[in-house]
Design a protein around this motif. Structure first.
Motif, PDB file in Angstrom:
ATOM      1  N   GLN A 194     -26.399   5.710  21.747  1.00  0.00           N
ATOM      2  CA  GLN A 194     -27.503   6.664  21.911  1.00  0.00           C
ATOM      3  C   GLN A 194     -27.089   8.071  21.504  1.00  0.00           C
ATOM      4  OE1 GLN A 194     -30.483   4.910  25.187  1.00  0.00           O
ATOM      5  NE2 GLN A 194     -28.676   5.862  26.105  1.00  0.00           N
ATOM      6  N   GLY A 195     -25.844   8.212  21.053  1.00  0.00           N
ATOM      7  CA  GLY A 195     -25.385   9.515  20.597  1.00  0.00           C
ATOM      8  C   GLY A 195     -26.195  10.028  19.427  1.00  0.00           C
ATOM      9  N   THR A 196     -26.761   9.110  18.636  1.00  0.00           N
ATOM     10  CA  THR A 196     -27.569   9.531  17.487  1.00  0.00           C
ATOM     11  C   THR A 196     -28.854  10.227  17.907  1.00  0.00           C
ATOM     12  OG1 THR A 196     -28.492   7.280  17.410  1.00  0.00           O
ATOM     13  CG2 THR A 196     -26.658   7.788  15.926  1.00  0.00           C
ATOM     14  N   LEU A 197     -29.228  10.108  19.167  1.00  0.00           N
ATOM     15  CA  LEU A 197     -30.375  10.856  19.681  1.00  0.00           C
ATOM     16  C   LEU A 197     -30.004  12.303  19.984  1.00  0.00           C
ATOM     17  CD1 LEU A 197     -31.863   8.219  22.156  1.00  0.00           C
ATOM     18  CD2 LEU A 197     -32.662   8.766  19.844  1.00  0.00           C
ATOM     19  N   LEU A 198     -28.694  12.575  20.061  1.00  0.00           N
ATOM     20  CA  LEU A 198     -28.203  13.913  20.380  1.00  0.00           C
ATOM     21  C   LEU A 198     -27.715  14.661  19.146  1.00  0.00           C
ATOM     22  CD1 LEU A 198     -26.085  12.953  23.533  1.00  0.00           C
ATOM     23  CD2 LEU A 198     -28.476  13.708  23.466  1.00  0.00           C
ATOM     24  N   SER A 199     -27.199  13.939  18.175  1.00  0.00           N
ATOM     25  CA  SER A 199     -26.671  14.544  16.955  1.00  0.00           C
ATOM     26  C   SER A 199     -26.889  13.587  15.797  1.00  0.00           C
ATOM     27  CB  SER A 199     -25.179  14.850  17.110  1.00  0.00           C
ATOM     28  OG  SER A 199     -24.603  15.180  15.856  1.00  0.00           O
ATOM     29  N   ARG A 200     -27.463  14.080  14.732  1.00  0.00           N
ATOM     30  CA  ARG A 200     -27.719  13.201  13.583  1.00  0.00           C
ATOM     31  C   ARG A 200     -26.457  12.947  12.761  1.00  0.00           C
ATOM     32  NH1 ARG A 200     -30.996  16.816   9.046  1.00  0.00           N
ATOM     33  NH2 ARG A 200     -29.881  18.769   9.345  1.00  0.00           N
ATOM     34  N   GLN A 201     -25.394  13.710  13.025  1.00  0.00           N
ATOM     35  CA  GLN A 201     -24.174  13.586  12.227  1.00  0.00           C
ATOM     36  C   GLN A 201     -22.989  13.023  12.987  1.00  0.00           C
ATOM     37  OE1 GLN A 201     -22.557  17.313  10.779  1.00  0.00           O
ATOM     38  NE2 GLN A 201     -21.443  16.300   9.137  1.00  0.00           N
ATOM     39  N   GLN A 202     -22.772  13.466  14.199  1.00  0.00           N
ATOM     40  CA  GLN A 202     -21.490  13.226  14.850  1.00  0.00           C
ATOM     41  C   GLN A 202     -21.277  11.790  15.321  1.00  0.00           C
ATOM     42  OE1 GLN A 202     -19.999  16.997  17.068  1.00  0.00           O
ATOM     43  NE2 GLN A 202     -22.222  17.018  17.324  1.00  0.00           N
ATOM     44  N   TYR A 203     -22.324  10.978  15.339  1.00  0.00           N
ATOM     45  CA  TYR A 203     -22.173   9.588  15.762  1.00  0.00           C
ATOM     46  C   TYR A 203     -22.458   8.606  14.624  1.00  0.00           C
ATOM     47  CZ  TYR A 203     -22.058  11.716  20.372  1.00  0.00           C
ATOM     48  OH  TYR A 203     -21.715  12.488  21.455  1.00  0.00           O
ATOM     49  N   LEU A 204     -22.482   9.111  13.404  1.00  0.00           N
ATOM     50  CA  LEU A 204     -22.711   8.214  12.270  1.00  0.00           C
ATOM     51  C   LEU A 204     -21.596   7.194  12.129  1.00  0.00           C
ATOM     52  CD1 LEU A 204     -24.100  10.646   9.528  1.00  0.00           C
ATOM     53  CD2 LEU A 204     -25.369   8.982  10.923  1.00  0.00           C
ATOM     54  N   VAL A 205     -20.380   7.586  12.475  1.00  0.00           N
ATOM     55  CA  VAL A 205     -19.262   6.642  12.391  1.00  0.00           C
ATOM     56  C   VAL A 205     -19.491   5.449  13.309  1.00  0.00           C
ATOM     57  CG1 VAL A 205     -17.925   7.859  14.166  1.00  0.00           C
ATOM     58  CG2 VAL A 205     -16.752   6.418  12.483  1.00  0.00           C
ATOM     59  N   ASP A 206     -20.134   5.679  14.454  1.00  0.00           N
ATOM     60  CA  ASP A 206     -20.370   4.598  15.413  1.00  0.00           C
ATOM     61  C   ASP A 206     -21.291   3.528  14.849  1.00  0.00           C
ATOM     62  OD1 ASP A 206     -19.487   5.787  18.416  1.00  0.00           O
ATOM     63  OD2 ASP A 206     -19.961   7.299  16.917  1.00  0.00           O
ATOM     64  N   VAL A 207     -22.322   3.984  14.110  1.00  0.00           N
ATOM     65  CA  VAL A 207     -23.322   3.033  13.615  1.00  0.00           C
ATOM     66  C   VAL A 207     -23.014   2.542  12.208  1.00  0.00           C
ATOM     67  CG1 VAL A 207     -25.113   3.986  15.113  1.00  0.00           C
ATOM     68  CG2 VAL A 207     -24.839   4.909  12.808  1.00  0.00           C
ATOM     69  N   SER A 208     -22.105   3.224  11.515  1.00  0.00           N
ATOM     70  CA  SER A 208     -21.791   2.801  10.146  1.00  0.00           C
ATOM     71  C   SER A 208     -20.492   1.999  10.046  1.00  0.00           C
ATOM     72  CB  SER A 208     -21.693   4.020   9.219  1.00  0.00           C
ATOM     73  OG  SER A 208     -20.617   4.862   9.596  1.00  0.00           O
ATOM     74  N   ARG A 209     -19.536   2.276  10.964  1.00  0.00           N
ATOM     75  CA  ARG A 209     -18.225   1.609  10.863  1.00  0.00           C
ATOM     76  C   ARG A 209     -17.884   0.763  12.075  1.00  0.00           C
ATOM     77  NH1 ARG A 209     -13.899   6.078   9.839  1.00  0.00           N
ATOM     78  NH2 ARG A 209     -12.589   4.257  10.286  1.00  0.00           N
ATOM     79  N   TRP A 210     -18.409   1.135  13.239  1.00  0.00           N
ATOM     80  CA  TRP A 210     -17.968   0.466  14.456  1.00  0.00           C
ATOM     81  C   TRP A 210     -19.001  -0.523  14.996  1.00  0.00           C
ATOM     82  CZ3 TRP A 210     -15.961   5.548  17.125  1.00  0.00           C
ATOM     83  CH2 TRP A 210     -14.829   6.003  16.428  1.00  0.00           C
ATOM     84  N   ASP A 211     -20.024  -0.783  14.224  1.00  0.00           N
ATOM     85  CA  ASP A 211     -20.995  -1.838  14.551  1.00  0.00           C
ATOM     86  C   ASP A 211     -21.820  -1.576  15.805  1.00  0.00           C
ATOM     87  OD1 ASP A 211     -20.236  -3.339  12.310  1.00  0.00           O
ATOM     88  OD2 ASP A 211     -18.592  -4.279  13.419  1.00  0.00           O
ATOM     89  N   TYR A 212     -21.958  -0.304  16.202  1.00  0.00           N
ATOM     90  CA  TYR A 212     -22.913   0.012  17.261  1.00  0.00           C
ATOM     91  C   TYR A 212     -24.319   0.024  16.674  1.00  0.00           C
ATOM     92  CZ  TYR A 212     -19.366   1.370  20.681  1.00  0.00           C
ATOM     93  OH  TYR A 212     -18.323   1.358  21.576  1.00  0.00           O
ATOM     94  N   VAL A 213     -25.284  -0.360  17.477  1.00  0.00           N
ATOM     95  CA  VAL A 213     -26.678  -0.317  17.062  1.00  0.00           C
ATOM     96  C   VAL A 213     -27.196   1.103  17.253  1.00  0.00           C
ATOM     97  CG1 VAL A 213     -28.996  -1.204  17.513  1.00  0.00           C
ATOM     98  CG2 VAL A 213     -27.016  -2.725  17.684  1.00  0.00           C
ATOM     99  N   ASP A 214     -27.874   1.622  16.258  1.00  0.00           N
ATOM    100  CA  ASP A 214     -28.421   2.977  16.303  1.00  0.00           C
ATOM    101  C   ASP A 214     -29.644   2.989  17.216  1.00  0.00           C
ATOM    102  OD1 ASP A 214     -29.603   5.463  15.781  1.00  0.00           O
ATOM    103  OD2 ASP A 214     -29.011   5.445  13.674  1.00  0.00           O
ATOM    104  N   ALA A 215     -29.577   3.760  18.302  1.00  0.00           N
ATOM    105  CA  ALA A 215     -30.674   3.803  19.279  1.00  0.00           C
ATOM    106  C   ALA A 215     -31.976   4.292  18.662  1.00  0.00           C
ATOM    107  CB  ALA A 215     -30.295   4.689  20.467  1.00  0.00           C
ATOM    108  N   ARG A 216     -31.883   5.119  17.637  1.00  0.00           N
ATOM    109  CA  ARG A 216     -33.100   5.609  16.983  1.00  0.00           C
ATOM    110  C   ARG A 216     -33.890   4.461  16.372  1.00  0.00           C
ATOM    111  NH1 ARG A 216     -30.333   9.907  13.049  1.00  0.00           N
ATOM    112  NH2 ARG A 216     -29.076   8.011  12.725  1.00  0.00           N
ATOM    113  N   LEU A 217     -33.168   3.476  15.875  1.00  0.00           N
ATOM    114  CA  LEU A 217     -33.800   2.321  15.244  1.00  0.00           C
ATOM    115  C   LEU A 217     -34.126   1.250  16.281  1.00  0.00           C
ATOM    116  CD1 LEU A 217     -34.608   1.279  12.428  1.00  0.00           C
ATOM    117  CD2 LEU A 217     -32.340   0.232  12.265  1.00  0.00           C
ATOM    118  N   ALA A 218     -33.186   0.998  17.184  1.00  0.00           N
ATOM    119  CA  ALA A 218     -33.362  -0.072  18.170  1.00  0.00           C
ATOM    120  C   ALA A 218     -34.518   0.205  19.112  1.00  0.00           C
ATOM    121  CB  ALA A 218     -32.072  -0.258  18.969  1.00  0.00           C
TER     122      ALA A 218
END
Length: 257
Positions: free
Chosen positions: A213-237
């Protein structure tokens, strides 16, 4: 503090919108000044409209001679005149704090540069600013200042309802308020604070797929989580944004640095 050309531009903008009949609210620095007494000049004017009124507002300003664009179709349009511009806002960058009827239902009357307007309610100002935690911009100080000025007048039930399942974000700001103003912790009523702390104590681990859910707080700083670490992006989910909106919002990061 405002340069004459900017003052005239803002006044003309507000009068144009008043004449158009498009419902709008003034937020940003002008509403913040109303609530906190903190005055600061920015190079734009923030007006908030319902999503269905964004294009009519831009059309009215275009007819007045401004260059208008829907910059981000999920939340933001701009109207420009030389170096001055107006932000026409109908949601938030994470598409959580969408403008709806309740913004208008609780909007206080005000005056900006001599023009009668409605202002964004303090609750909605806290709600929309609470999620802004970018590397280059953090609105936590604005939240703390609004709480300091308005805590005894806020509709706390409505504020908690606004955050919904994101109530931890509100709790974080309340805890931070007590750190910033240790001698004024009493300004936060005990009941809403206790309500949120009880939720925290009772909450069990949800399990399931990894969600960021970090992508709800910052559009940049949690991109690694959803692009490399296989977390689901809360904005989409959670249905806040589409893949296309996320891609457009992400692609514009470099333009703002």
């Amino acid at each position: 503090m405002i340069e004459p050309h900017a003052r005239e531009f803002y006044i003309h903008t507000l009068r144009t919108l008043n004449a158009s009949g498009v419902p709008y609210l003034v937020g940003g620095a002008y509403a913040l000044a109303r609530y906190t007494g903190i005055g600061r000049h920015t190079k734009d004017l923030d007006v908030f409209v319902r999503p269905e009124d964004a294009q009519p507002a831009l059309d009215a300003l275009s007819e007045a001679g401004y260059q208008c664009d829907l910059i981000f179709p999920h939340w933001l349009g701009k109207a420009r005149c030389a170096e001055d511009f107006v932000d026409v806002i109908f949601s938030s960058g994470n598409n959580v704090a969408r403008v709806d009827d309740r913004w208008f239902e609780f909007a206080p009357k005000g005056e900006v540069l001599g023009v009668p307007v409605l202002l964004t309610p303090a609750e909605e100002m806290i709600w929309s600013k609470a999620y802004i935690m970018e590397r280059e911009r953090f609105d936590g100080a604005d939240v703390a200042h609004v709480l300091r000025a308005c805590a005894d007048k806020l509709n706390w039930d409505r504020l908690i309802e606004r955050f919904g399942e994101h109530w931890r974000v509100l709790l974080m700001h309340l805890v931070m308020f007590g750190f910033v103003y240790p001698g004024e912790r009493h300004r936060i009523p005990s009941e809403p604070f206790k309500t949120l702390l009880d939720r925290l104590a009772d909450e069990q681990s949800s399990g399931g797929e990894p969600l960021c859910q970090g992508t709800l707080l910052s559009r940049q700083q949690y991109l690694v989580d959803v692009s490399r670490w296989d977390y689901v992006d809360a904005r989409l989910a959670n249905g806040h944004m589409s893949k296309e909106e996320i891609a457009h919002w992400t692609a514009a990061i470099d333009e703002h640095h």
